[in-house]
Design an enzyme around this catalytic site. Structure first.
Site, short mmCIF file in Angstrom:
data_model
loop_
_atom_site.label_atom_id
_atom_site.label_comp_id
_atom_site.label_asym_id
_atom_site.label_seq_id
_atom_site.Cartn_x
_atom_site.Cartn_y
_atom_site.Cartn_z
N TYR A 162 0.84 -1.19 0.00
CA TYR A 162 0.00 0.00 0.00
C TYR A 162 0.88 1.25 0.00
CZ TYR A 162 -3.13 -3.30 2.54
OH TYR A 162 -3.87 -4.37 2.96
N HIS A 175 -10.22 4.08 2.88
CA HIS A 175 -10.15 4.84 4.12
C HIS A 175 -9.91 6.29 3.72
CE1 HIS A 175 -8.70 0.92 6.22
NE2 HIS A 175 -10.02 1.01 6.21
N ASN A 222 -3.53 1.57 9.48
CA ASN A 222 -4.98 1.65 9.56
C ASN A 222 -5.40 2.82 10.44
OD1 ASN A 222 -7.76 0.96 10.71
ND2 ASN A 222 -7.51 -0.60 9.13
#
Length: 243
Positions: free
Chosen positions: A102, A182, A220
């Site tokens: 990512y 997100h 996260n």
């Protein structure tokens, strides 16, 4: 109609490998409906073991510098199994695992969110790879990873396989599937709200959600958002005369 900049967490791409030491755990398909008896017993006895954790087994991070001189962080998540496999190679499905890479902190691609003619809130300009340097850094990260693990005995990369270059693998992927959704930044602190989460030039209008976060977090965002909400509520309640 008011439009704001937005960005997303984690432009990602998945690599699938096989190794004889891996237990793909039936790709987690039956983990709840038909779990392995020993794992179910362990969980029921003391809430530990495979069923007490999520599928990712390992996370790692690396900072990479783009041609624009800016640093972007790449997160890697390793888990047994795979969401999909595309390969011309024969492989043992019980030995597959996935490394998802990512782009997170430092990503520069931006889009816009707003209200369309049907009065529906949605992305009006998609942010995926709107800055080509982001794509170049992700490709670099994938190539670096493949180079670093290629000499591990018994390890085979099956997605992408040798029929696809890494660059094509990234370029040919559906942009709508490149993210883990997100979203942050559409109502950033300093641009849309002040340090008390109050919308600029208004009274009694506050925003307390992920949109006020100006930059992507390293991992996260769940814990960060909980902390932000607690602090925002405290600031709002402490305002002179109340909110």
């Amino acid at each position: 109609m008011v439009l704001h900049f937005c960005e997303l967490k984690h432009v990602l791409r998945q690599l699938v490998f096989t190794h004889p030491s891996i237990d793909a755990y039936e790709n987690w398909d039956q983990v709840w409906s038909n779990p392995r008896p020993a794992d179910a017993s362990q969980y029921l006895a003391n809430f530990s073991g495979v069923l007490a954790a999520s599928s990712p087994r390992l996370n790692f991070w690396r900072a990479l510098s783009g041609t624009d001189g800016k640093t972007r962080w790449v997160q890697g998540t390793v888990r047994p199994g795979a969401a999909s496999v595309t390969t011309a190679y024969p492989y043992n499905a019980s030995q597959i695992f996935t490394i998802t890479l990512y782009l997170s902190t430092g990503i520069t691609s931006r889009g816009r969110v707003g209200v369309d003619a049907a009065m529906t809130a949605r992305p009006l300009v998609n942010p995926w790879f709107s800055d080509p340097v982001d794509k170049a850094v992700l490709i670099q990260a994938i190539n670096d990873l493949i180079l670093n693990v290629k000499n591990i005995p018994g390890l085979s990369l099956i997605t992408p396989d040798n029929t696809t270059t890494v660059t094509d693998y990234v370029n040919d992927y559906d942009p709508a599937s490149l993210c883990s959704n997100h979203w942050v930044g559409s109502a950033s602190i300093g641009s849309v709200v002040d340090e008390n989460a109050k919308v600029l030039n208004t009274d009694n209008l506050f925003i307390v959600d992920a949109s006020i976060i100006p930059q992507l977090p390293m991992g996260n965002p769940h814990g960060m958002l909980m902390s932000m909400a607690e602090q925002a509520v405290a600031k709002i309640m402490a305002l002179a005369g109340g909110p």
